[in-house]
Enzyme design. Structure first.
Site, mmCIF file in Angstrom:
data_model
loop_
_atom_site.group_PDB
_atom_site.id
_atom_site.type_symbol
_atom_site.label_atom_id
_atom_site.label_comp_id
_atom_site.label_asym_id
_atom_site.label_seq_id
_atom_site.Cartn_x
_atom_site.Cartn_y
_atom_site.Cartn_z
ATOM 1 N N GLU A 194 19.095 9.139 64.789
ATOM 2 C CA GLU A 194 17.707 9.619 64.680
ATOM 3 C C GLU A 194 16.731 8.586 65.226
ATOM 4 O O GLU A 194 15.996 7.943 64.474
ATOM 5 C CB GLU A 194 17.349 9.910 63.232
ATOM 6 C CG GLU A 194 18.025 11.128 62.670
ATOM 7 C CD GLU A 194 17.523 11.480 61.276
ATOM 8 O OE1 GLU A 194 17.067 10.590 60.560
ATOM 9 O OE2 GLU A 194 17.572 12.670 60.916
ATOM 10 N N GLU A 361 23.519 16.734 61.208
ATOM 11 C CA GLU A 361 23.320 16.493 59.773
ATOM 12 C C GLU A 361 22.636 17.712 59.192
ATOM 13 O O GLU A 361 21.569 18.101 59.661
ATOM 14 C CB GLU A 361 22.400 15.287 59.531
ATOM 15 C CG GLU A 361 22.970 13.974 59.956
ATOM 16 C CD GLU A 361 21.964 12.835 59.740
ATOM 17 O OE1 GLU A 361 21.191 12.851 58.765
ATOM 18 O OE2 GLU A 361 21.960 11.919 60.584
HETATM 19 C C1 GAL Z 1 18.785 11.320 57.807
HETATM 20 C C2 GAL Z 1 19.440 10.090 58.403
HETATM 21 C C3 GAL Z 1 20.698 9.746 57.663
HETATM 22 C C4 GAL Z 1 20.457 9.739 56.178
HETATM 23 C C5 GAL Z 1 19.881 11.054 55.769
HETATM 24 C C6 GAL Z 1 19.635 11.162 54.291
HETATM 25 O O1 GAL Z 1 17.491 11.514 58.281
HETATM 26 O O2 GAL Z 1 19.771 10.303 59.751
HETATM 27 O O3 GAL Z 1 21.164 8.496 58.100
HETATM 28 O O4 GAL Z 1 19.581 8.709 55.858
HETATM 29 O O5 GAL Z 1 18.671 11.268 56.439
HETATM 30 O O6 GAL Z 1 19.190 12.441 53.939
#
Ligand code: GAL
Length: 717
Positions: A194, A361
Site C-alpha cells: 500500500e 487484502e
Molecule cells: C492494510 C495494510 C496491512 C494491514 C491492514 C490492517 O491497510 O496494508 O498491512 O495493516 O491494513 O487492516
C-alpha cells in the site's frame, strides 16, 4: 496519457464510424468486452479462466513459533485456502545485519506451505526497513509536512525518493529474485505494501524536493514556461530558477497555495511512486520474467497513488479493501455491510486497467485501526468476497490468518481467533466461499460472452485521477465530493443492471453503448472530437457538472464557460450555483423532485436540445439543469446538477438507457446482479430482502431467489 491520445485519436478516426455499426450489426450475445469479467482477453497463465478466482490468506511465519507453522498451514488448507501470502514486512529477518541474508526460515515456511498444496505469494519487504539501516543512514527517513524526520518504530518511514534507500532496496530485491525468481513453488509477487506514507505523503526531504524540481524542469523546459502555466504573474509568484521551487506545503504558506503547483506536485508524487514500483519490478523481472506474476497492493481508493501508471508493468492489478471500520456508509446497516458501489467500483476500475485484477487484502472481520471497529453484519464477509468475485477478480486474499496476540495490530480479526486454531465467523465465511468456488468451477462457462440484454446496457465511466485532483483542489463547496459524484453515476448504472467498466482515456470508447464522463473538468479538443465521433457513430454520451471547464493545464478557457463542450451538448452554461449546507434547493425531472446543493449549472439549451430537468426554486426557478440532444446516430445528455441522494442521476441515466432500447432494470440501490463466466451473481447490501431476477425454469446454485440482507445468490445462464 498524452502519448496515447494521438495514437488513439488516429485509430479512432478510422475505426469509430464502423465500430458501432459493426457492434449493432452483431448479435449482442457475440459481443464481449475487453475489460469485462467475461473478457476473452488472454489471462496470464497463472490465472487459468477455469480457476475463476483463487482464494488465499496472509501469514507471517516470522511472528509465530516455528513449531506452529506446519499446524497453521494444515489448518489454512483445511479452511479451503489455495494460496498463502508471506514476507511483506520481514526485512529484519531476511537481512538481519547489513549484507548478511537469511532465508532459511522462509525456505522452511515455503516448503511447509507447499507440502499442503498451497501456492505461495512472496513480497518484497521494503515497507519495513530494519533498524540497522535507518540508524546508520537516517537520511533515508522521510520528512513530514511539519519538517519532522520520521523514525524507526512503525513502517513506511523511508522515502522512495532517496537514492541511497533505493540502493538498499535494490540489494534485497535482487537477493529475493536470485533465490526465488525461478522457484516453481512461488506463484507471484507483491511489491512493497500500500504505497503511501500513511497519511504523511509526500516526503518533503531534500531528495524529494530535488526530484520534484527535476520533474518540473523536464516538463516545462524553461522557468518562463512554468511561470506562465502556473499563473505566477499574480502575487509576484515569479520564479527565476527551478532551484527556488519547493513542493507545495500549506504549513509553510501564509495564503492559499498555487493550484497549478499543487496539481503538478500530485502528478509528480504519483509518477515518483509509480517509478519506485517499476524500479522493483525491473529487478525482479531479471529473475522471474513473467513466469511469476508481479503486482502491488494498491489502496482501493487512495487517489495520491495512481494504479493506472503501473498498468503495463504488472501482470495483474491488485488492491486492498476494508469495507467497514466505523465509516457510516449508506443506510442504517451501512456501517456493518459496507458499500456495494465502493467495492465494485474499485473492482471495475482495477480490472479495466490491464484486464486482470485481484483483491490482495479483504477484511476478515473487525479491524483495529478505525475510530470505531464494529462487527460486520452476519454474512457480510462472504458478501464482500462474492462481490469481488462478481467484478471479475482473479484472486481474493484476506488479511490475515491469525489474530495477533501482541504488537501493532492487536484486536484485528483473522481467519482464526486468539487461540490460533478456532475459525472466527469471518474464517467460517472464507471457508464457505472457498467451498462455493470449488462448486462454481464445475458449473461455470469460462469466458462465456455477456448475455444479449445485459451487453446492451454495457456502460463505461471515464475516470481520471488528474481530474479528480483538479476538481477537489477547487471544490467551490466544501461538501462537494468528486469521488461521490462519480459514484452516483456508478450506482445509477448498477441500479439499471449495467455491466460497467471504469476506464481511462487510452481505452476504445466504441465498445460501449453508453459512456459517462462525470465532472471531467480538464480536457482538450482531441477528447471532445473523440466524444463527438463516438456519438455520431451511435454512442450515448452523458456529461455531467463541471465537465470541460478547463484545459489540461488547469486553466479556464478564454471564452464562454466550458467552451469546448458547448457545441456537443447543444447548450450554453449561463452560470453555476452552489449552496451552503444546510440549505437545499430542488430540481424537477418528469414528475420527480430531487434535492441538491453542491453544484448546479443553469443551462441555456440551443434549438434542437431538449430539457430534461429544471430548477424548482431559488431566484432562477424554471432554469434548465439537464438536457439531451440527438447527434448523428447517438445522443448527448448533459446533467449539470449534483443531487443529494443520486436518485436524479439514476432516473436520468435510466431514461437514457430506456430511450436507447437498452431496457434498464430498476434494482434497489445496493442490490446488484452481475455476470461472469456463465454465472449470474446477485449480492444484497440493502436493508431488505431482494428478489433475484432468476428466469422461470432456472434454479439458484447458491442461495435462494429471495436474497436476504448480506445474502448472495448465484445461478447459471
Ligand atoms: C492494510 C495494510 C496491512 C494491514 C491492514 C490492517 O491497510 O496494508 O498491512 O495493516 O491494513 O487492516
Amino acid at each position: 496519457m498524452k502519448r496515447f491520445l494521438v495514437r488513439v485519436r488516429d485509430a479512432f478516426a478510422l475505426r469509430c464510424n464502423f465500430c458501432l455499426l459493426a457492434l449493432l450489426a452483431l448479435p449482442m450475445s457475440a459481443q464481449t468486452n475487453p475489460a469485462s469479467p467475461s473478457s476473452t482477453a488472454p489471462a496470464h497463465f497463472a490465472f487459468p479462466p477455469a480457476d475463476l478466482m483463487n482464494i488465499g490468506v496472509y501469514y507471517y511465519p516470522e511472528a509465530w513459533p516455528a513449531e506452529q507453522w506446519s499446524r497453521d498451514f494444515a489448518n489454512i488448507k483445511k479452511l479451503g485456502m489455495e494460496f498463502v501470502h508471506m514476507g511483506e514486512f520481514s526485512w529484519a529477518f531476511m537481512e538481519p545485519t547489513e549484507g548478511h541474508f537469511d532465508f532459511a526460515w522462509l525456505d522452511r515456511a515455503i516448503q511447509l506451505a507447499t507440502d499442503q498444496g498451497l501456492k505461495v505469494v512472496l513480497c518484497t519487504p521494503t515497507p519495513a526497513p530494519p533498524v540497522w539501516l535507518t540508524s546508520a543512514h537516517p537520511e533515508i527517513l522521510m520528512i513530514d509536512a511539519n519538517g519532522r524526520q520520521m523514525q524507526h518504530g512503525t513502517r513506511q518511514q523511508a522515502s522512495w525518493s532517496v537514492p541511497l534507500y533505493r540502493q538498499y532496496v535494490a540489494k534485497i530485491v535482487h537477493e529475493l529474485g536470485k533465490r526465488y525468481g525461478q522457484d516453481p513453488r512461488i506463484w507471484g509477487w507483491q511489491l512493497d505494501n500500500e504505497l503511501t506514507h500513511y497519511g504523511k505523503e509526500p516526503d518533503y526531504g531534500p531528495e524529494s524536493q530535488a526530484s520534484f524540481r527535476a520533474w518540473l524542469q523536464k516538463k516545462y523546459g524553461t522557468i518562463a514556461n512554468l511561470n506562465r502555466d502556473w499563473g505566477n504573474a499574480f502575487w509576484s509568484q515569479m520564479y527565476q530558477t527551478f532551484d527556488q521551487i519547493r513542493i507545495p506545503n500549506q504549513l509553510e504558506q501564509v495564503a492559499q497555495m498555487n493550484p497549478h503547483a499543487i496539481l503538478d506536485s500530485q502528478r509528480w508524487f504519483a509518477d515518483e511512486t509509480a517509478d519506485y514500483l517499476r524500479f522493483q519490478t525491473d529487478i525482479l523481472r531479471e529473475y522471474c520474467g513473467h513466469r511469476q506474476w508481479i503486482t502491488t497492493n494498491h489502496i482501493h481508493n487512495f487517489p495520491a497513488v495512481n494504479p493506472v501508471l503501473n498498468g503495463k508493468d504488472f501482470d495483474v492489478v491488485s488492491w486492498t479493501h476494508y469495507p467497514v471500520h466505523g465509516n457510516a456508509n449508506r443506510g442504517p446497516l451501512g456501517f456493518r455491510l459496507g458499500d456495494s458501489a465502493v467495492i465494485s467500483f474499485a473492482g471495475d476500475f482495477m480490472r479495466s486497467i490491464n484486464g486482470q485484477a485481484g483483491v490482495m487484502e479483504l477484511q476478515p472481520g473487525q479491524v483495529n485501526w478505525g475510530d470505531v471497529n464494529p462487527q460486520p453484519y452476519p454474512g457480510a464477509v462472504h458478501l464482500w468476497i462474492m462481490r469481488t468475485f462478481a467484478t471479475g477478480s482473479k484472486f481474493v486474499c484476506t488479511y490475515r490468518y491469525r489474530e495477533p496476540l501482541s504488537g501493532a495490530e492487536q484486536y484485528h480479526y483473522g481467519l482464526v481467533g486468539t487461540d490460533g486454531v478456532t475459525p472466527t465467523n469471518g474464517g467460517e465465511q472464507y471457508a464457505q466461499a472457498a467451498r462455493e468456488l470449488v462448486q462454481l468451477r464445475t458449473l461455470a462457462k469460462p469466458n462465456a460472452p455477456l448475455p444479449a440484454a445485459y451487453a446492451a446496457r454495457r456502460t463505461a465511466i471515464l475516470y481520471s485521477y488528474e481530474d479528480r485532483w483538479e476538481v477537489d483542489n477547487h471544490k467551490q463547496n466544501k461538501d462537494w465530493d468528486t469521488y461521490e459524484h462519480v459514484l452516483k453515476y456508478y450506482r445509477a448504472a448498477k441500479r439499471a443492471g449495467a455491466p460497467v467498466d471504469v476506464i481511462t482515456e487510452d481505452k476504445d470508447f466504441s465498445a460501449y453503448p453508453f459512456l459517462i464522463a462525470p465532472a471531467y473538468q480538464m480536457l482538450d479538443a482531441e477528447l471532445v472530437a473523440r466524444w463527438k465521433a463516438y456519438v455520431e457513430a451511435g454512442g450515448h454520451l452523458i456529461l455531467t457538472a463541471r465537465t470541460g471547464q478547463k484545459d489540461r493545464r488547469g486553466h479556464l478557457w478564454e471564452g464562454p464557460w466550458a467552451m469546448p463542450v458547448l457545441d456537443l451538448i447543444g447548450a450554453k452554461i449561463k452560470f453555476y450555483d452552489t449552496l451552503p449546507a444546510p440549505n437545499v434547493a430542488h430540481v424537477k425531472a418528469g414528475d420527480q423532485t430531487h434535492e441538491w446543493f453542491t453544484w448546479g449549472d443553469v443551462l441555456d439549451p440551443q434549438p434542437g436540445t431538449q430539457t430534461l430537468a429544471t430548477y424548482s426554486d431559488q431566484y432562477y426557478a424554471g432554469g434548465v439543469a439537464a438536457t439531451t440532444r440527438a447527434l448523428g446516430k447517438g445522443t448527448v445528455t448533459y446533467i449539470g446538477v449534483d443531487s443529494v441522494t443520486g436518485d436524479l442521476e439514476a432516473q436520468l441515466l435510466g431514461d437514457v438507457l430506456k430511450k436507447a432500447g437498452a431496457k434498464p432494470e430498476q434494482f434497489a440501490d445496493g442490490f446488484s446482479v452481475d455476470f461472469r463466466d456463465g454465472l449470474w451473481i446477485a449480492t444484497n447490501f440493502t436493508e431488505k430482502t431482494q428478489r433475484a431476477p432468476i428466469p422461470a425454469g432456472k434454479r439458484p446454485v447458491i442461495g435462494n431467489a429471495d436474497v436476504p440482507i448480506a445474502g448472495v445468490t448465484v445461478w447459471q445462464e
